[in-house]
Write an enzyme that holds these catalytic residues in place. Structure first.
Site, PDB file in Angstrom:
ATOM      1  N   GLN A 252       0.831  -1.208   0.000  1.00 61.35           N
ATOM      2  CA  GLN A 252       0.000   0.000   0.000  1.00 61.35           C
ATOM      3  C   GLN A 252       0.863   1.256   0.000  1.00 61.35           C
ATOM      4  O   GLN A 252       0.345   2.363  -0.078  1.00 61.35           O
ATOM      5  CB  GLN A 252      -0.909   0.004   1.241  1.00 61.35           C
ATOM      6  CG  GLN A 252      -1.905  -1.140   1.268  1.00 61.35           C
ATOM      7  CD  GLN A 252      -2.689  -1.222   2.562  1.00 61.35           C
ATOM      8  OE1 GLN A 252      -2.837  -2.301   3.117  1.00 61.35           O
ATOM      9  NE2 GLN A 252      -3.230  -0.112   3.057  1.00 61.35           N
TER      10      GLN A 252
ATOM     11  N   ARG B  28      -8.180  -1.062   8.370  1.00 63.13           N
ATOM     12  CA  ARG B  28      -9.142  -0.070   7.890  1.00 63.13           C
ATOM     13  C   ARG B  28      -9.381   1.014   8.941  1.00 63.13           C
ATOM     14  O   ARG B  28     -10.514   1.320   9.297  1.00 63.13           O
ATOM     15  CB  ARG B  28     -10.459  -0.746   7.508  1.00 63.13           C
ATOM     16  CG  ARG B  28     -11.225   0.074   6.479  1.00 63.13           C
ATOM     17  CD  ARG B  28     -12.329  -0.688   5.826  1.00 63.13           C
ATOM     18  NE  ARG B  28     -12.988   0.147   4.838  1.00 63.13           N
ATOM     19  CZ  ARG B  28     -13.863  -0.288   3.961  1.00 63.13           C
ATOM     20  NH1 ARG B  28     -14.191  -1.544   3.913  1.00 63.13           N
ATOM     21  NH2 ARG B  28     -14.430   0.533   3.097  1.00 63.13           N
ATOM     22  N   CYS B  29      -8.283   1.539   9.447  1.00 63.42           N
ATOM     23  CA  CYS B  29      -8.434   2.617  10.424  1.00 63.42           C
ATOM     24  C   CYS B  29      -7.154   3.424  10.496  1.00 63.42           C
ATOM     25  O   CYS B  29      -6.130   3.026   9.982  1.00 63.42           O
ATOM     26  CB  CYS B  29      -8.814   2.078  11.791  1.00 63.42           C
ATOM     27  SG  CYS B  29      -7.491   1.447  12.791  1.00 63.42           S
TER      28      CYS B  29
ATOM     29  N   GLU C 159     -12.657   4.549   5.951  1.00 62.96           N
ATOM     30  CA  GLU C 159     -12.696   3.656   7.105  1.00 62.96           C
ATOM     31  C   GLU C 159     -13.761   4.016   8.122  1.00 62.96           C
ATOM     32  O   GLU C 159     -13.918   3.300   9.122  1.00 62.96           O
ATOM     33  CB  GLU C 159     -11.333   3.672   7.788  1.00 62.96           C
ATOM     34  CG  GLU C 159     -11.035   5.010   8.444  1.00 62.96           C
ATOM     35  CD  GLU C 159      -9.560   5.230   8.723  1.00 62.96           C
ATOM     36  OE1 GLU C 159      -8.745   4.741   7.932  1.00 62.96           O
ATOM     37  OE2 GLU C 159      -9.242   5.876   9.708  1.00 62.96           O
TER      38      GLU C 159
END
Ligand code: CDP
Length: 809
Positions: A238, A385-386, A755
């Site tokens: 990523q 996802r945060c 998110e």
């Protein structure tokens, strides 16, 4: 061809007319179909396993069966006898090249291949490079490793117990299993608030270990070309530029000779941020064999050894006035990081952005202490996802708020409304020192309450209860910090957090845009084009978006923590404006007027005194290559590095209603209302997709997902039979609503969204189930809310805490 402009009739306002123009060219606010789906739904995506290079070898990893053990001997001779085996790497071989250990993104070290001992089940012990993956796998089984078992530590209590075995005996000056102690806030002032409180409300929670579980596991194809000295690594990352920097620093290769390419990613969710041993081994193997080497992780490898999230104990209390005002917050967290502290954090913040808790509430003072411990588990704590632990922070906040309102005998909605930061109170300094800048919290809550029919539901709930049916309603409201950095405060390993975009407009007005972000399914190829369309009037379909290749993309910190729109998205707007500024000069030249006499409307410059006389952006582009004025540099391109002045602060209000079956503890979601305010929406359809996906993950965590460990440190949850992903069948329907409060400092007013639902969703479900159990005295059931745990709480009338026990039958 220039974009055809709609006619402005007398019945149409300028704003409406502009919005229509935007929709026509697929600009801001258009629910443009995702361009990337064209190849994904045809099976033409290009994922890591699709990369096939001539002469490519295959790598497989041998993993430790034990959680904690000394390695007394490794014998690779039988493996080498298998035809097709080219190389077997062990820790000792890595050590001769100073590569047995690597630095992590949190200033710790991590074993690439174990040398002295193994510290978690699934740790990398050796790897085989062979002609095909099957030979490599067979050869792994032919490596003889002798272990001397050591007592495993599987939770923080064991880790901190006096006399506990030392897990990180490789580290100088490490005499216990504490990875860090950290604190933030004002202890003294908070103590005073508690001393003056009418009521103190407490809660203790465990957020279980979970896994981002992207559908595509991790992998890499390393290709070192000795003739040119160039190393190309195709890999699932990523953050390709961070990896390039890490490879340059660890392997001491010249940075300009390293090319990291992140192709299509089948999801990331934080799992593909850390640098994993598999990547490093494939690189070394390619250098040694002078052949491309591919490593593709299998599902179990992914689920037991990479990127665990959460696994944190959250304790805290609120100091309250009788009338419901919050006077102060105390929090303590104990996070289980596994054997290596390997997740990425901004350097200053050891427990991520945990201290963003209570940002939407007007709380005078707060104090947080945080301890991280080592255990014999795979590295944990990744931001699934945060934004660096914000999920855990908001879960604690919203569970705590529900408990406090209950303790005071107050209505859940009213307690929140009373304590929210008011709309006219921005900018607002949070109790832990963040600056929030915009929001309409009470309005979002009201939209949610109206949508769910709050008053009616409470009446139905009372009536249902009189007939033995258990209905519950849970609210979760939160603002969260998205878009690290600014570079003053946020860095990873000293690399400042900003982002970038580069835009080239070709002579026919078609363009290519590259950014330092990296989409993993979020739709950047679609939405970035819309920002260019908005700023330049070039139809978004004429803009090709590319990300993920460090040889071509400008330097950026990658995509995680929903930072793309707040940072890279802002850079896209800024680079478009630079291009527009240059196009204005070309327009003045073409229109034969001075620059000051040129006005702009979407896609077109015109002469102020004569609006009919104009040139399109496409005509300017052609002039940049064929008819530029003397002294003006040819071409129409620019780049922009964007360092945001602040984080963006989206707000969400999630409300779930549930029914619990008192006979079985099974609970069903009756309705779920989501009100999201992510500022200006670039693509409403993409935003809704992000919210629906995030809520599905929130539901999964609340209802079914956990990874646990038995007393020996065996990981339970190593496949999709044990670690459950909800299908469309289990997933509830989502009712989505929006409120728009533009971000005051973002060039297009957008805030992050990716998110929000995963962060805020879980508390809504848990609050709803606990609400349904009202009257039993149950304050908490830890996630996942498996039916047997809900049933136990209901029938035994007590809290159910901690990870679900491992059942061995
Ligand atoms: O960093 P990441 O892409 O995961 O998250 P994000 O910046 O919140 O964006 C997720 C997706 O939603 C991207 O395609 C964004 O462009 C889109 N988005 C949008 O259309 N409008 C917003 N206000 C925020 C995001």
């Amino acid at each position: 061809m220039p974009p055809s402009m709609p006619r402005r009739g007398p019945e149409m306002t300028v704003t409406e007319s502009r919005a229509l123009d935007e929709i026509k060219i697929g600009g801001m606010g258009a629910s443009r179909r995702r361009v990337e789906d064209n190849r994904f739904i045809r099976g033409r995506g290009h994922y890591i396993d699709d990369v096939v290079l001539p002469g490519m070898l295959h790598m497989e990893i041998l993993r430790s069966p034990l959680a904690h053990a000394k390695i007394t001997r490794i014998d690779t001779s039988r493996a080498y006898q298998i035809p097709g085996v080219r190389l077997v790497l062990t820790g000792d071989m890595m050590a001769t090249r100073n590569l047995a250990w690597m630095p992590t993104l949190s200033y710790d070290t991590q074993a690439v291949l174990a040398t002295d001992k193994v510290r978690f089940q699934g740790q990398e012990v050796a790897c085989v490079i062979a002609d095909d993956p099957y030979i490599a796998k067979d050869a792994c089984e032919a490596i003889d490793v002798e272990y001397e078992p050591l007592p495993p530590i599987v939770n923080p209590d064991q880790a901190m117990a006096p006399g506990a075995p030392l897990i990180r005996d490789d580290k100088e000056n490490q005499h216990d299993n504490v990875a860090f102690d950290w604190e933030v806030g004002d202890k003294e002032r908070t103590d005073q608030a508690f001393a003056s409180a009418d009521v103190v409300s407490r809660i203790s929670l465990h957020y279980p270990r979970s896994h981002p579980s992207p559908i595509e596991c991790c992998g890499s194809v390393a290709d070192f070309d000795r003739a040119t000295g160039k190393l190309t690594v195709y890999m699932t990352t990523q953050a390709p530029h961070i990896v390039r920097a890490a490879v340059a620093l660890i392997a001491e290769l010249p940075e300009h000779q390293i090319r990291i390419v992140s192709p299509d990613l089948g999801g990331g969710f934080g799992n593909k941020v850390p640098v994993y041993p598999g990547y490093v081994m494939s690189i070394l193997a390619s250098i040694l064999t002078e052949r491309p080497v591919k490593w593709i992780e299998d599902r179990t490898g992914n689920l037991i050894s990479t990127g665990f999230a959460r696994d944190i104990y959250l304790d805290g209390e609120l100091a309250l006035r009788k009338d419901g005002r919050i006077l102060g917050v105390r929090m303590h967290t104990t996070s289980d990081h596994g054997a290596f502290f390997a997740d990425a954090q901004p350097s200053k913040f050891k427990i991520g952005l945990m201290h963003s808790a209570f940002a939407c509430y007007d709380v005078p003072t707060a104090h947080l202490t945080a301890r991280g411990v080592y255990t014999n588990k795979a590295p944990g704590g990744v931001a699934y996802r945060c934004s660096f632990r914000v999920t855990e922070a908001m879960f604690f906040q919203e569970r705590m708020v529900q408990a406090a309102a209950d303790d005071l005998g107050m209505d859940q909605a009213e307690f929140r409304r009373m304590n929210f930061v008011r709309d006219d109170d921005f900018p607002h300094r949070t109790p832990f020192g963040f600056l929030t800048d915009s929001g309409q919290y009470a309005k979002c809550l009201q939209v949610g309450l109206d949508a769910i029919g709050y008053a009616d539901f409470r009446a139905q709930q009372a009536e249902a209860r009189s007939r033995g049916r258990l209905l519950g309603l849970g609210i979760s409201t939160m603002t969260e910090p998205l878009g690290a950095g600014n570079s003053r405060e946020y860095d990873i390993l000293g690399i400042k957090m900003f982002d970038s975009a580069e835009l080239r407009v070709h002579m026919t007005g078609k363009a290519i845009l590259r950014t330092g972000a990296k989409t993993q399914g979020q739709g950047h190829e679609t939405t970035w084009g819309q920002i260019v369309a908005h700023e330049l009037g070039i139809p978004s379909e004429d803009v090709l978006v590319e990300e993920g290749d460090t040889d071509t993309a400008p330097f950026g910190m990658g995509t995680y923590a929903s930072r793309s729109t707040p940072v890279a998205g802002a850079a896209v707007a800024m680079v478009s404006r630079k291009v527009r500024a240059k196009a204005r000069k070309l327009a003045a030249h073409l229109l034969e007027v001075s620059e000051e006499d040129v006005e702009w409307e979407l896609g077109r410059f015109y002469v102020r005194s004569n609006p009919a006389q104009g040139v399109t952006i496409q005509e300017c582009a052609m002039a940049a290559y064929s008819n530029m004025p003397d002294g003006l540099e040819p071409g129409l391109e620019a780049n922009a590095y964007y360092d945001p002045p602040n984080l963006t602060w989206p707000f969400a209000c999630y409300i779930a209603t549930v029914e619990v079956d008192p006979m079985t503890g099974v609970w069903d979601v009756l309705r779920f209302v989501a009100v999201d305010d992510c500022g200006v929406r670039i693509n409403p359809m993409v935003v809704e997709g992000q919210i629906m996906g995030g809520l599905t993950e929130a539901y999964a965590m609340a209802s079914m997902q956990f990874i646990t460990f038995d007393a020996e440190g065996n990981c339970v949850g190593s496949n999709f039979m044990d670690y459950l992903l909800p299908t469309a069948w289990e997933t509830p329907g989502w009712e989505l609503h929006e409120v728009v409060t533009p971000c005051p400092h973002h060039p297009i007013g957008a805030k992050g969204i990716g998110e929000c639902a995963t962060v805020g969703g879980p508390a809504a479900f848990v609050n709803a189930v606990v609400d349904a159990l009202g009257g039993t005295g149950v304050r908490n059931i830890d996630m996942p809310l498996l039916p047997d745990r809900v049933h136990e709480a209901l029938t035994e009338k007590h809290d159910v805490s901690g990870a679900p026990p491992v059942k061995t039958d």
